[in-house]
Design an enzyme around this catalytic site. Sequence first.
Site, PDB file in Angstrom:
ATOM      1  N   ASP A 218       0.821  -1.215   0.000  1.00  0.00           N
ATOM      2  CA  ASP A 218       0.000   0.000   0.000  1.00  0.00           C
ATOM      3  C   ASP A 218       0.853   1.263   0.000  1.00  0.00           C
ATOM      4  O   ASP A 218       0.404   2.323   0.432  1.00  0.00           O
ATOM      5  CB  ASP A 218      -0.952   0.006   1.194  1.00  0.00           C
ATOM      6  CG  ASP A 218      -0.218  -0.004   2.530  1.00  0.00           C
ATOM      7  OD1 ASP A 218       1.000  -0.275   2.538  1.00  0.00           O
ATOM      8  OD2 ASP A 218      -0.861   0.258   3.564  1.00  0.00           O
ATOM      9  N   ASP A 296       7.204  -4.739  14.230  1.00  0.00           N
ATOM     10  CA  ASP A 296       7.720  -3.374  14.156  1.00  0.00           C
ATOM     11  C   ASP A 296       7.951  -2.770  15.541  1.00  0.00           C
ATOM     12  O   ASP A 296       8.967  -2.102  15.787  1.00  0.00           O
ATOM     13  CB  ASP A 296       6.818  -2.484  13.307  1.00  0.00           C
ATOM     14  CG  ASP A 296       5.346  -2.590  13.680  1.00  0.00           C
ATOM     15  OD1 ASP A 296       4.986  -3.462  14.494  1.00  0.00           O
ATOM     16  OD2 ASP A 296       4.547  -1.788  13.145  1.00  0.00           O
TER      17      ASP A 296
END
Length: 452
Positions: A218, A296
């Site tokens: 994306d 992350d």
Amino acid sequence: MLRKRSPLVICGAFIFVAWNVVLLFVLMRRPSSPGTFNNQDQPGETEHRAEGGKFGNIMNEVIRVADAFEAELAAQKKILLQIQSHWSVWDSKDGVIPEKPKSEVEQSAPVVIPILVIACNRVTVKRCLDKLIEHRPSAELHPIIVSQDCGHLETSDVIGSYGSQLTHIKQPDLSDVGVPPQHKKFQGYYKISRHYKWALSQVFNTFSYSSVVVVEDDLEVAPDFFEYFRALHPMLKSDPTLWCVSAWNDNGRDGFVDPGKASLLYRTDFFPGLGWMLTKDLWAELEPKWPASFWDDWMRHPDQRRDRSCIRPEISRTLTFGRKGVSLGQFYDKYLRFIKLNTEFVPFTKMDLSYLEKEKYDESFEKEVYAASLVKLEDLKSGKLSGSGPFRVQYSSPDSFKSLARNLGVMDDLKSGVPRAGYRGAVSFLLRGKRVYLAPPAGWSQYDPSWS
């Protein structure tokens, strides 16, 4: 210089060869010297000997000319070798860099930096791939590897439509991941972490690349996306105080970055992600302990970061257009959709980026931040401050940081005590055209992981 001299050399060689051919032809056409014959010889014998003498004379001339030709070639070779020995001297006087020998050229061959696209079930991956291919300067230097999870057929068809322009690999394990009962709603984060581990292992262990830039399906990339990473690759490889290069500025919304400083880069203690480069050496360190989920945030923990930094730009080189995903649009409507994507091509590979070296950068950064005028939030918001700054607003606790960040319009979350886009606790941004630092007191020494 080389191009100018080449026609002269060719012309000289042609004249030299032509002259020798003409000389040989003339000598062969010359009449032989008169011979002395025995008066008692029979007419047939005399004629035969005369013809034999003529042929012998011609052969002698040919041999003599051949010897002369060989001697002349040796002399010419000697002259050419002398010219070659002085070649680099002539070139340097003309301001031309001599061409490297082949072995040196091969040793300095451009590094290959692949792009790893993490994909799942978004057919809009086409937007991501179109921009990557549009801005890619070389398919050989930047091969695109799309790693797909989820088994989504329509997305697979979109990726497959690019044919040889990319490599399409598919995560083989599509099963659900066993998760703790309290994490059932986070199943998607577990699958993403599993996919990342598999895909990065493919890049480094199967394809044997030495570095990679990771983007998700994306993300749209800027025109100088590849230029940015190529320029910073040597620094990432050589500087042990760095562990990643990111294309993303967490506070890079329009109005919060300086549009006139597209070339400005920073060191940051916060792992930004969203278009980031890592090396095979780092993967060898991370792979054995890769987390089951929330990879992350795990990267932002002190045990992984180990006081290392990333490089990030003033203006982002990626833009996310994926509102829907496992994060359910967290931060998207408030922050991410307003991120400014760089549109100006910056020739980073031709620039001196040594200011990013830690020792130089820290000294300059400390002076810049703590020489800035210390002001109050009300002063900034009133718009009465004169000049373009820089100005400094000070926080002293996690609560004061969050309060100030919210009021100033920058992201207010802390990960293991590190603010987004922060370096040594300070966050740099633009506010109404003025440079502002949201910073801890002077003398800052370390982050407090409890500030989360």
